[in-house]
Every structure is written in C-alpha cells, then in structure tokens.
Write a protein that holds these residues in place. Structure first.
Motif, PDB file in Angstrom:
ATOM      1  N   VAL A 161       0.663  -1.285  -0.094  1.00  0.00           N
ATOM      2  CA  VAL A 161      -0.078   0.014   0.205  1.00  0.00           C
ATOM      3  C   VAL A 161       0.899   1.073   0.028  1.00  0.00           C
ATOM      4  O   VAL A 161       1.691   1.373   0.920  1.00  0.00           O
ATOM      5  CB  VAL A 161      -1.021  -0.018   1.115  1.00  0.00           C
ATOM      6  N   THR A 162       0.882   2.151  -1.136  1.00  0.00           N
ATOM      7  CA  THR A 162       1.823   3.025  -1.010  1.00  0.00           C
ATOM      8  C   THR A 162       0.748   4.295  -0.922  1.00  0.00           C
ATOM      9  O   THR A 162      -0.182   4.621  -1.798  1.00  0.00           O
ATOM     10  CB  THR A 162       2.597   3.153  -2.682  1.00  0.00           C
ATOM     11  N   VAL A 163       1.166   5.424   0.068  1.00  0.00           N
ATOM     12  CA  VAL A 163       0.423   6.284   0.414  1.00  0.00           C
ATOM     13  C   VAL A 163       1.332   7.608  -0.217  1.00  0.00           C
ATOM     14  O   VAL A 163       2.542   7.669   0.444  1.00  0.00           O
ATOM     15  CB  VAL A 163       0.175   6.666   1.900  1.00  0.00           C
ATOM     16  N   SER A 164       0.743   8.295  -0.797  1.00  0.00           N
ATOM     17  CA  SER A 164       1.394   9.497  -1.542  1.00  0.00           C
ATOM     18  C   SER A 164       0.869  10.966  -0.768  1.00  0.00           C
ATOM     19  O   SER A 164      -0.214  11.023  -0.790  1.00  0.00           O
ATOM     20  CB  SER A 164       1.273   9.726  -3.054  1.00  0.00           C
ATOM     21  N   ASP A 165       1.789  11.930  -0.602  1.00  0.00           N
ATOM     22  CA  ASP A 165       1.312  12.981  -0.184  1.00  0.00           C
ATOM     23  C   ASP A 165       1.269  13.787  -1.548  1.00  0.00           C
ATOM     24  O   ASP A 165       1.982  14.468  -2.117  1.00  0.00           O
ATOM     25  CB  ASP A 165       2.369  13.641   0.581  1.00  0.00           C
ATOM     26  N   ASN A 166      -0.274  14.421  -1.966  1.00  0.00           N
ATOM     27  CA  ASN A 166      -0.411  14.984  -3.049  1.00  0.00           C
ATOM     28  C   ASN A 166      -1.027  16.736  -2.725  1.00  0.00           C
ATOM     29  O   ASN A 166      -1.506  17.092  -3.455  1.00  0.00           O
ATOM     30  CB  ASN A 166      -1.224  14.446  -3.860  1.00  0.00           C
ATOM     31  N   ILE A 167      -0.782  16.784  -1.324  1.00  0.00           N
ATOM     32  CA  ILE A 167      -1.263  18.083  -0.840  1.00  0.00           C
ATOM     33  C   ILE A 167       0.102  19.213  -0.854  1.00  0.00           C
ATOM     34  O   ILE A 167       0.900  19.123  -0.276  1.00  0.00           O
ATOM     35  CB  ILE A 167      -1.556  18.217   0.631  1.00  0.00           C
ATOM     36  N   ASP A 168      -0.204  20.097  -1.521  1.00  0.00           N
ATOM     37  CA  ASP A 168       0.906  21.383  -1.612  1.00  0.00           C
ATOM     38  C   ASP A 168       1.011  21.824  -0.439  1.00  0.00           C
ATOM     39  O   ASP A 168      -0.105  22.125   0.483  1.00  0.00           O
ATOM     40  CB  ASP A 168       0.639  22.375  -2.657  1.00  0.00           C
ATOM     41  N   PRO A 169       2.031  22.182  -0.093  1.00  0.00           N
ATOM     42  CA  PRO A 169       2.267  22.910   1.375  1.00  0.00           C
ATOM     43  C   PRO A 169       1.755  24.550   1.313  1.00  0.00           C
ATOM     44  O   PRO A 169       1.440  24.789   0.135  1.00  0.00           O
ATOM     45  CB  PRO A 169       3.972  22.912   1.481  1.00  0.00           C
ATOM     46  N   THR A 170       1.638  25.300   2.200  1.00  0.00           N
ATOM     47  CA  THR A 170       1.171  26.628   2.041  1.00  0.00           C
ATOM     48  C   THR A 170       2.304  27.605   2.534  1.00  0.00           C
ATOM     49  O   THR A 170       3.067  26.992   3.420  1.00  0.00           O
ATOM     50  CB  THR A 170      -0.123  26.870   2.973  1.00  0.00           C
ATOM     51  N   ILE A 171       2.243  28.597   2.010  1.00  0.00           N
ATOM     52  CA  ILE A 171       3.394  29.686   2.371  1.00  0.00           C
ATOM     53  C   ILE A 171       2.588  31.173   2.334  1.00  0.00           C
ATOM     54  O   ILE A 171       1.825  31.293   1.637  1.00  0.00           O
ATOM     55  CB  ILE A 171       4.404  29.728   1.306  1.00  0.00           C
TER      56      ILE A 171
END
Length: 298
Positions: free
Chosen positions: A274-284
């Motif tokens: 099970v591969t979990v990807s972080d597709n949420i851009d950071p905020t600045i």
C-alpha cells in the motif's frame, strides 16, 4: 400192547427237551424210546433309545467327550443278554448317530438310533491392527488405498471369514473401522481400529494488487483504504482469511501480509503493498515589506 405213555411236560421250555415214550404189553413187559422236542426263541427283543443329546464342545476344543447318553429301554420275551452302542469316545462337532443294539439270550437282536448334537458355543478371538495415520491424497480432502493391515484371529474349531466395514475412501479426521471374525459355526467377535487422515496440504493465496492512495485531506496518513480481496483455495476448506493492515497507513510504502488458514490449521501467506502519496501542496505566507537604508558609505 396194553398202553403207550410219555413223560412230556405240559409246557416246553426253550431249548431241547427229551421226551421218553413207554410201551407196555398185556403181560407187563415194557420198552422205551426217546424223542427230542426243541423250542426255539424266534422273537426279537425290543429297544427304545434315549432322547437326543445336545451338548457344547469342551473348553478350547472342537469336540465333546464324557457325553452322558442315557440308558435305552429294553425287553425280551425270554431274557436280555446285552445292550451295547457304537458311540465314539470323543464326539465331533455336529450330529453323530449312535446305534444301540440289544441282544437276547437266543442271539436275536434289535437296534435303535440316537442323535448326539455337539454345538460350538465358543466365540472366535480377534485382535485388530494398530491405528493407521495417513495424509490426504494429492489435491483431495480424502485418502484412498489405505493399507489397514491384518488382524490376528483364532478359533477352537475354524475361522470361516474375517471382514471389515472400512469405506473405500476415508474422510479427513478419525474413522473407526470394525473388524468381524466369524467361525465355522457362525459365532462372531469384533474389534475396532482407528484410521486417522491428516490434511498436510497448505491452502493457497494470491494477494490483491498494489494499492496507491493519497493522504487524507489535511493529514499525512491515509485511512479507510480499500485493500481488495485475495484469491484463496484449499483441498479441504478455507477457515479464515486475515491481514495485518493498520487502521491508518503512513506516507510511503506499507507491506500488508495476508494469511489464509484452512480447516486443519495449515496456513499460507502473501504480501501486498500500500503506497500512500502526499499530493497536498504546502502553504506559504510571506513576511511584510521591509524598508531599510544603505550601509554607510555604500
């Protein structure tokens, strides 16, 4: 001749009797002669045999000895001289005809017959083969062509047959086989043997494909991941299918191990990624405008 007389008795006994005849003349002179009267007994004696005798074999033997035959009833118009029989010293199994003979004093005879029935009332003995432990046939949940072995049997007379109720195919687990020995008289004895069939074949399992998911909104993990369903099989029956998947998957690769267990406790495993990807851009958010003067002399 003045007279002729004899000394004959009124009743003649059996055997020879001499009768003397005498003649006398008118002057008293006499003369004699003898005559033989032979009485023969031509009447046979009578005999009535004892009743049929029913007896069991002697302990451990197939014969009977010391059989009490009883006594026949005899009579004769003159006298019974003897009563005999042709009984053997030892009687075999089954029916034996004994002939009784009565003889009178004149040698006349008569016979009758008596039956002596010897029964085998002793059961045969049997000792079963040892317990048999076998594995299931390849790809099956049963075992066939099981070698049961041979029981030990004996009988005081003769063993007629030895049979069992074993099935052609044995199911998994314990099966009780009953062996029966029958002797020549139909007496029987039984014993039991256990055949234990073990499932030594592992089940099979094929894992679902790799799962690629994104992290949950605002989180660095993924939950409620649909893993899919593995493909399983077994020669007998699948008892359970489990996995070690966590409730929440961290970012990156997680190995999920699936385990299938059959009805005999045999297991097999496979792994799924099970591969979990972080597709949420950071905020600045930038700092405020900075106003500065030049350095001195520069």
């Amino acid at each position: 001749v003045a007279s002729t007389t004899n000394d004959a008795p009124g009743v003649f006994p059996i055997g020879d009797t001499t009768v003397t005849w005498t003649v006398t003349d008118s002057s008293g002179n006499t003369a004699t002669c003898t005559q033989t009267v032979t009485v023969t007994d031509n009447i046979d004696p009578t005999i009535s045999c004892p009743a049929t005798v029913n007896i069991n074999v002697d302990a451990g033997l197939c014969t009977a000895s010391s059989v009490a035959l009883g006594t026949p009833t005899t009579s004769d118009n003159c006298a019974v001289a003897s009563t005999t029989n042709d009984a053997p010293g030892v009687f075999p199994l089954g029916d034996t005809t004994v002939t009784w003979t009565v003889t009178d004093s004149s040698g006349n005879t008569a016979t009758c017959t008596q039956t002596v029935t010897v029964t085998d009332n002793i059961d045969p003995t049997i000792s079963c083969p040892a317990t048999v432990n076998v594995n299931v046939d390849a790809g099956l949940c049963t075992a066939s062509s099981v070698a049961l072995g041979t029981p030990t049997t004996s009988d005081n007379c003769a063993v007629a047959s030895t049979t069992n109720d074993a099935p052609g195919v044995f199911p998994i687990g314990d099966t009780t086989v009953t062996w029966t020995v029958t002797d020549s008289s139909g007496n029987t004895a039984t014993c039991t043997q256990t055949v234990t069939v073990t499932d030594n074949i592992d089940p099979t399992i094929s894992c679902p494909a790799t799962v690629n998911v994104n992290v949950d909104a605002g989180l660095c993990t993924a939950s409620s991941v649909a893993l899919g369903t593995p493909t399983t099989g077994d020669n007998c029956a699948v008892a359970s299918v489990t996995n070690d998947a966590p409730g929440v998957f961290p970012i990156g690769d997680t190995t999920v191990t699936w385990t299938v267990t059959d009805s005999s406790g045999n297991t097999a495993t496979c792994t799924q990624t099970v591969t979990v990807s972080d597709n949420i851009d950071p905020t600045i958010s930038c700092p405020a405008t900075v106003n500065v003067n030049v350095d001195a002399g520069l």
